[in-house]
Design an enzyme around this catalytic site. Structure first.
Site, mmCIF file in Angstrom:
data_model
loop_
_atom_site.group_PDB
_atom_site.id
_atom_site.type_symbol
_atom_site.label_atom_id
_atom_site.label_comp_id
_atom_site.label_asym_id
_atom_site.label_seq_id
_atom_site.Cartn_x
_atom_site.Cartn_y
_atom_site.Cartn_z
ATOM 1 N N CYS A 20 -1.494 -4.082 -52.742
ATOM 2 C CA CYS A 20 -1.040 -3.855 -54.113
ATOM 3 C C CYS A 20 -0.232 -5.029 -54.649
ATOM 4 O O CYS A 20 -0.335 -5.374 -55.836
ATOM 5 C CB CYS A 20 -0.235 -2.559 -54.201
ATOM 6 S SG CYS A 20 1.268 -2.523 -53.194
ATOM 7 N N HIS A 65 6.099 -0.494 -54.315
ATOM 8 C CA HIS A 65 4.919 -0.822 -55.120
ATOM 9 C C HIS A 65 5.409 -1.466 -56.414
ATOM 10 O O HIS A 65 6.521 -1.178 -56.870
ATOM 11 C CB HIS A 65 4.120 0.450 -55.425
ATOM 12 C CG HIS A 65 2.907 0.216 -56.268
ATOM 13 N ND1 HIS A 65 1.782 -0.415 -55.796
ATOM 14 C CD2 HIS A 65 2.642 0.527 -57.567
ATOM 15 C CE1 HIS A 65 0.880 -0.476 -56.760
ATOM 16 N NE2 HIS A 65 1.385 0.083 -57.844
ATOM 17 N N ASP A 77 -1.955 -1.144 -63.819
ATOM 18 C CA ASP A 77 -1.831 -1.138 -62.359
ATOM 19 C C ASP A 77 -3.211 -1.231 -61.729
ATOM 20 O O ASP A 77 -4.004 -0.294 -61.802
ATOM 21 C CB ASP A 77 -1.133 0.148 -61.898
ATOM 22 C CG ASP A 77 -0.717 0.101 -60.432
ATOM 23 O OD1 ASP A 77 -1.135 -0.826 -59.730
ATOM 24 O OD2 ASP A 77 0.031 0.997 -60.005
#
Length: 243
Positions: A20, A65, A77
């Protein structure tokens, strides 16, 4: 590494994908090159036992995150395991927003100093991410090296316990987790339907021991276009299948 050059080499030139941190930082660099103003949102992930959280489900104590806020208007995202495949209007709190993949999401303010991303699952709004409304405004990819290194070696992170590779399209989610290949299509029903999604699960561990790694490498090539040269030497000894 989270530098512009390193991420281009890995994500674009080598087609390896990334975690991520890498994916959202890569998009940040791209959007800034296009003239957009991008800020990083340090998010706490809602986790249960399946994500390594003991006891009752809840948000992790610390951010693990980072999503993006683009031009102060759009929540974006591309790094979360299954995020919305489209931007969400940041100021539209409490209103359902549906992205082209059919996902139904909303941004809410559960407290004066908190914002939260939720998605609709089985008719219920379920929390996914939470962050401080007054988040650090000058956070840059260079500030994330220590956080990412900690997560890659943390006991609660899946990133160091098994192989996890996931690809989302508007119609399907394909995941290799450990030695299991799972394909779900469609991901969401865009129109009312009594037909459930089709789910295909293949246990690659069923291959002969001497071919198990080859089966996983073949799945990574077929479903993710990861060249065999990039998975040479893949070690599945400590990787487990996803429950």
């Amino acid at each position: 590494a989270l530098s512009r050059v390193a991420l281009y080499e890995k994500l674009v030139a080598r087609r390896r994908g990334g975690d991520c941190f890498e994916l959202n930082c890569g998009l940040l660099y791209l959007l800034e090159a296009l003239g957009r103003r991008v800020e990083m949102l340090p998010c706490r992930v809602f986790a249960g036992k399946e994500r390594g959280r003991p006891g009752r489900p809840g948000f992790r104590a610390a951010p693990s995150h980072h999503a993006l806020l683009v031009d102060g208007e759009w929540f974006v995202d591309v790094g979360f395991g299954e995020g919305p495949l489209g931007p969400l209007r940041y100021a539209d709190l409490g209103r359902e927003q549906r992205t082209p993949d059919g996902m139904r999401s909303r941004l809410v303010a559960p407290a004066d100093d908190k914002l939260q991303l939720e998605w609709l699952v089985d008719g219920r709004w379920t929390p996914r991410l939470q962050w401080d409304s007054d988040f650090p405004r000058r956070k840059r990819p260079a500030h994330l090296y220590r956080e990412r290194d900690f997560l890659l070696h943390s006991d609660f992170s899946n990133l160091n316990r098994k192989i996890v590779v996931s690809r989302l399209t508007r119609d399907a989610k394909v995941t290799v987790a450990g030695t299991r290949l799972k394909i779900t299509s469609p991901r969401f029903q865009r129109e009312p339907s009594l037909e459930p999604p089709e789910v295909t699960v293949l246990d690659l561990a069923a291959c002969n021991d001497d071919r198990r790694t080859d089966c996983v490498r073949a799945a990574l090539l077929e479903h993710f276009a990861i060249p065999l040269r990039e998975t040479k030497g893949l070690d599945l000894h400590s990787s487990r299948s996803s429950p």
